[in-house]
Design a protein around this motif. Structure first.
Motif, short mmCIF file in Angstrom:
data_model
loop_
_atom_site.label_atom_id
_atom_site.label_comp_id
_atom_site.label_asym_id
_atom_site.label_seq_id
_atom_site.Cartn_x
_atom_site.Cartn_y
_atom_site.Cartn_z
N LYS A 163 12.32 48.88 39.40
CA LYS A 163 12.49 49.48 38.01
C LYS A 163 14.01 49.43 37.35
N ILE A 164 15.04 49.05 38.41
CA ILE A 164 16.28 48.85 38.05
C ILE A 164 16.29 47.54 37.46
N TYR A 165 15.53 46.60 37.86
CA TYR A 165 15.43 45.34 37.30
C TYR A 165 14.86 45.33 35.96
N GLU A 166 13.94 46.26 35.58
CA GLU A 166 13.41 46.52 34.27
C GLU A 166 14.63 47.04 33.40
N VAL A 167 15.42 47.91 33.67
CA VAL A 167 16.51 48.37 32.93
C VAL A 167 17.63 47.16 32.72
N LEU A 168 17.87 46.09 33.56
CA LEU A 168 18.71 45.18 33.64
C LEU A 168 18.27 44.15 32.73
N ILE A 169 16.76 43.87 32.81
CA ILE A 169 16.32 42.73 31.81
C ILE A 169 16.46 43.52 30.27
N LYS A 170 16.17 44.64 30.01
CA LYS A 170 16.57 45.34 28.89
C LYS A 170 17.95 45.19 28.31
N ALA A 171 18.64 45.61 29.16
CA ALA A 171 20.05 45.33 28.83
C ALA A 171 20.61 44.22 28.54
N SER A 172 20.09 42.98 29.37
CA SER A 172 20.44 41.63 28.96
C SER A 172 20.15 41.21 27.64
N PHE A 173 18.90 41.76 27.12
CA PHE A 173 18.41 41.34 25.80
C PHE A 173 19.42 42.00 24.75
N GLU A 174 19.98 43.26 25.28
CA GLU A 174 20.72 43.88 24.28
C GLU A 174 22.28 43.27 23.98
N ILE A 175 22.66 42.62 25.32
CA ILE A 175 23.98 41.90 25.37
C ILE A 175 24.10 40.71 24.94
N ASP A 176 23.19 39.69 25.71
CA ASP A 176 23.41 38.19 25.34
C ASP A 176 22.01 37.74 25.94
N GLN A 177 21.43 37.23 24.79
CA GLN A 177 20.00 36.86 25.34
C GLN A 177 19.87 35.77 26.29
N SER A 178 20.92 34.90 26.23
CA SER A 178 21.20 33.58 26.89
C SER A 178 21.06 34.00 28.45
#
Length: 220
Positions: A163-178
């Motif tokens: 569940k935490i990784y789900e949040v991190l994946i979403k956050a990563s797209f919002e910061i820097d998709q690379s």
């Protein structure tokens, strides 16, 4: 207990008469009876009266009170329970988990951050508490802090849940998709195949939402 309304009325008649001492267990039996038939507002009324009556609520009583207040959408009551718990040294991880869940459910994300930071000063937060904290960080735009928190969890030996990784994946797209693919790769390595498949689906959905061709190519 089979007639919660009568139990409720009987309790308050005894309080009015004050012929016998009322203990916390009397209140909580009525709370339990009301809860079983989903009379949450009535149950919450009993808990609040118990709080004011200073009958000596246990840690479990307070947890029950927070749960009922959350179901009744009464955040003022939730915070009363929290203050009582702290004042009377009745806090534990379960109490904090319930408090963070109630605050998160009502979109009180700044309060989640504040309460988590207070928790971290007195005891090791649970994975569930970290989840609510990281969600709150993302919801309040503190995206980089999400990843710093996850790093700290690993260093502290606290498991990073899917569940935490789900949040991190979403956050990563919002910061820097690379960086998104690297987050997914780490998440997949840390989880079972079934969970990994769910994370892949989430990742591909976000690739489409953010029009991230580069990440689609890396998946391929």
């Amino acid at each position: 207990r089979k007639q919660p309304i009568e139990a409720f009325n009987s309790l308050f008649r005894e309080i009015d008469k004050n012929d016998i001492p009322i203990r916390s267990r009397h209140f909580m039996e009525v709370v339990d009876a009301c809860g079983k038939v989903k009379e949450y507002e009535r149950a919450l009324n009993v808990v609040l009266v118990a709080l004011e009556s200073k009958v000596g609520l246990t840690t479990h009583d307070i947890q029950t009170g927070i749960t009922i207040a959350n179901r009744s959408n009464d955040m003022e009551a939730v915070m009363k329970m929290k203050e009582y718990a702290i004042s009377n040294h009745k806090t534990d991880l379960v109490t904090y988990n319930l408090l963070l869940e109630a605050l998160s459910n009502h979109n009180r994300f700044e309060a989640v951050i504040c309460e988590f930071e207070g928790l971290a000063k007195i005891m090791q937060p649970s994975t569930f508490a970290y989840l609510k904290f990281i969600i709150a960080l993302r919801k309040t735009g503190k995206l980089k802090d999400c990843f710093e928190t996850a790093k700290y969890m690993k260093a502290s030996g606290v498991p990073v849940s899917s569940k935490i990784y789900e949040v991190l994946i979403k956050a990563s797209f919002e910061i820097d998709q690379s960086s998104s693919f690297d987050v997914l790769k780490e998440a997949v390595e840390e989880n079972s195949d079934a969970v990994a498949n769910n994370l892949f689906v989430l990742f591909m959905t976000l690739c489409e939402k953010f029009d991230s061709i580069e990440n689609v190519d890396r998946i391929a």
